[in-house]
Design an enzyme around this catalytic site. Sequence first.
Site, PDB file in Angstrom:
ATOM      1  N   ASN A   1       0.985  -1.245  -0.037  1.00  0.00           N
ATOM      2  CA  ASN A   1      -0.071   0.057  -0.016  1.00  0.00           C
ATOM      3  C   ASN A   1       0.874   1.182  -0.040  1.00  0.00           C
ATOM      4  O   ASN A   1       1.629   1.440   1.075  1.00  0.00           O
ATOM      5  CB  ASN A   1      -0.972  -0.096   1.126  1.00  0.00           C
ATOM      6  N   GLU A   2       0.813   1.980  -1.119  1.00  0.00           N
ATOM      7  CA  GLU A   2       1.280   3.300  -1.309  1.00  0.00           C
ATOM      8  C   GLU A   2       2.848   3.598  -1.083  1.00  0.00           C
ATOM      9  O   GLU A   2       3.191   4.652  -1.047  1.00  0.00           O
ATOM     10  CB  GLU A   2       0.633   4.262  -0.207  1.00  0.00           C
ATOM     11  N   ILE A   3       3.590   2.373  -0.984  1.00  0.00           N
ATOM     12  CA  ILE A   3       5.087   2.617  -1.077  1.00  0.00           C
ATOM     13  C   ILE A   3       5.659   3.296  -2.300  1.00  0.00           C
ATOM     14  O   ILE A   3       6.544   4.124  -2.276  1.00  0.00           O
ATOM     15  CB  ILE A   3       5.708   1.154  -0.656  1.00  0.00           C
TER      16      ILE A   3
ATOM     17  N   SER B   1      -0.299  -0.419  -4.634  1.00  0.00           N
ATOM     18  CA  SER B   1      -1.539   0.562  -4.830  1.00  0.00           C
ATOM     19  C   SER B   1      -1.408   1.849  -4.151  1.00  0.00           C
ATOM     20  O   SER B   1      -0.980   1.800  -2.982  1.00  0.00           O
ATOM     21  CB  SER B   1      -2.787  -0.305  -4.587  1.00  0.00           C
TER      22      SER B   1
END
Length: 855
Positions: free
Chosen positions: A455-457, A507
Amino acid sequence: MTGKDFACSLATCIVSLTANAYERPQVCTLHTNWTFCQVGDTLWSEAKVPGTIHQDLLNHNRIPNPFYGMNEETVQWVENEDWMYRTSFVVNEQQLSRDAAVLEMDGLDTYADVYLNGALILQADNMFVGHKIQVKPVLRKGVNHLLVRFRSAVKEVLPQLATNGFEYPASNDHSPWRTSVYTRKAPYSYGWDWGIRLATCGIWRPVRLVFSDVARIEDYYVCQKSVSANRAEVDNRLEINNVTSRTVTALLKVDYHYSANDTKEISKRIELRPGENTVSLPASIDNPHLWMPNGWGEPSLYKFTASVTVDGAEIARQEREVGLRSVKVVMDDDEYGKSFYFVVNGQPMFAKGANFIPDDALLPNVTPQRYKRIFEDVKAANMNMLRVWGGGIYEDDDFYSEADRNGILIWQDFMFACSTYPHDPLFLKRVESEAQYNIKRLRGHASLAMWCGNNEIYEGMRYWGWKRKYTAETFAEMERGYDVLFRQLLPKMVERLDSTRFYMHSSPYEANWGRPESWKIADSHNWGTWHGRKPFESFDSSIPRFMSEYGFQAFPEMKTIRTFAEEKDFELESPVMNAHQKATIGNALIKQTMGLYYKVPARFEDMVYIGLVLQGHGMRHGMEAHRRNRPYCMGSLFWQLNDSWPVVSWSAIDYYGNWKAMMYQSQRAFAPILINAIREDNDLCVYLISDELHDRDNVRMTVELMDFDGNTHGKWTCNGRLTAGSSQLFMKKSAGEWLGKQDAASSLLHFTLKAKNGTTLADNIYYFAYPKDQKLPEAHIETSLRRRGDSVEMTLKTDKLARDIFIEVPVQGVRFTDNFFDLLPGQRKNIVITSTEGHSLKDFTFRLHQLGGVR
């Protein structure tokens, strides 16, 4: 304790003696007689397994309720200590004579040494991995002693932090030392912008001792090679462990059925060599009953049973519920950028749903009944997808089974979020074990739609300033680590173990909410209405290809606030309210945005109510914008479905299971057929949106212009065709044409869509002015109550328009067939109110709220 006690009170045993003395496996749960102690202390106290140290301390009044007031601060010492758990159990001679004895520990949180009868049998270092330990050589006849020593997850990795040379950007780790990235433990337990910090330890999943003869089925996977309406080709893949030292001839049998009267059976003779054996048994199913997502049909499930028989005795058996379906993720370059959507059983599907976080800060509190309730809610809200977010956990098997039964697709993140991570050999080895364990555990579920690396890395590395914060050498190492973890290791594991499913490295895939050009590429997280402080109308122009995160906060309702705060704390910025608001701009932003649309009340309780209404309508605006722009946009997953503790957050359902207004608004916005009226320049455009699989001919739209007293000032009708899986402009007039000479501040449009047989398919209301500018009347709402078994039926009727009626009931977790709704003058509405198990509606009281006042 006697052997008889062990067999009866600790075990669920299935024993079948045969002529050859082979028996079925005997499964004994080890969940009683546990005690715990702080390392260095001598006080042993009763423990609950599965459980956590915080729950055990709470049960013995050794810490205060961490959810209440500001108690979070007072319990932080627990994470810095080491803890021991121990139990004893009895094994009899017959059990010791079995060919194998395996201790199964499904979840140890996190750094744990396990001792049995003086032998160190396991050193665990990953919360997300289950363990199977061959323990027959160390078992004894009579009493056996099992001890687990947990080391502080924070202190364990301090040497890594001290020698690393830099601190990882794990800003959600609410501690002076950001140690969370080094440990394979639920990231959210270290704190988040909605989460309490409770860095737990303990035996958080079940423990079993399993006795067996000859062979064990270690894994059974019904791999779906291809599925269509005409035929399903599956491969029954089994890993069978021959626990003896000799080769054994066995009969492998698989039977399967959709209903009990159509059972099919396939079998073959196999040679099981000592140790692990991999066996395949293909099958074809003609004209299968397809598993369908919620809203499209039945989520049909077949029952598959695999058994192994040796010398006429069944020695192993496993069952699976299997939904036959095809799921494909389309992410292709196109004329706009890069598409992103799901195709289920050959049909493009608009994904409607939410992001799911762990349902409790203390995970063993989450029971199968809570999972069942969650999916009942998700299904009732017309959703078809949940995203299991990467800062939590790989959920229990019951979660995915409920998703299977309710037709809810699961987007599954691996557990990495919002920070770069190490990539040293030991860390990579832990991640590989974690991926193997969880891919194999979850791949058999029909609901599992895809895997996502994190998530969002990737977004953080590109857009969150990390490149400026670190030296060029350090950041280059972070980039190498990202590639090793998310572009090499995890996709390799998915390809090897679950090759039929889609994998995406992160994502959002590439997008950033502040860069409009990026919205054209795959999935997006839009935080413009929160971090960007944009109005909800920005959703109309911020259209992605697939929205996988977006949100706006609201307080939970007052009965939940009262569980953690007192009357003296009922102020927007009181210390207790701020302790339960983890987003730094939170409460002030709620009030600021409220002022754009509503008159901001002075009274705290009224602000809580208006805030719920604000969140509901604002987020609905986004859901409708996404659906209106299909097929360019093909998904809307809002942040977030649930809470892990009683808190001010982006959730649609609070910690105690109460639906916020947003959940009711999502139910309306995600309806199979939706009427969406939207102002576009000077025109008011009316869209019809359908997620159905079939067209509807000769539908009729009726539009009525009304004032708030119930008088009609205009009426229009329009006939047409409703195309399946589409968004279509159905009617269009200038706003002035719709409104005529009527006052925008006291007028509305009521839309009704009917099928050719007269059945109402959808209805909706459009207001010409914001609530703060409306001339809302003093509506008088008549109510009557009638008991229906354990439920209460409430009938409401109003003489004038009543906006956003909230029926407030002081019982936690109550379900309403509707709430936070508008009632038109003269309209009668029946609401059924049902309580959860363990709560009574016997002394039923309620309070009505509406924008015009409170009664």
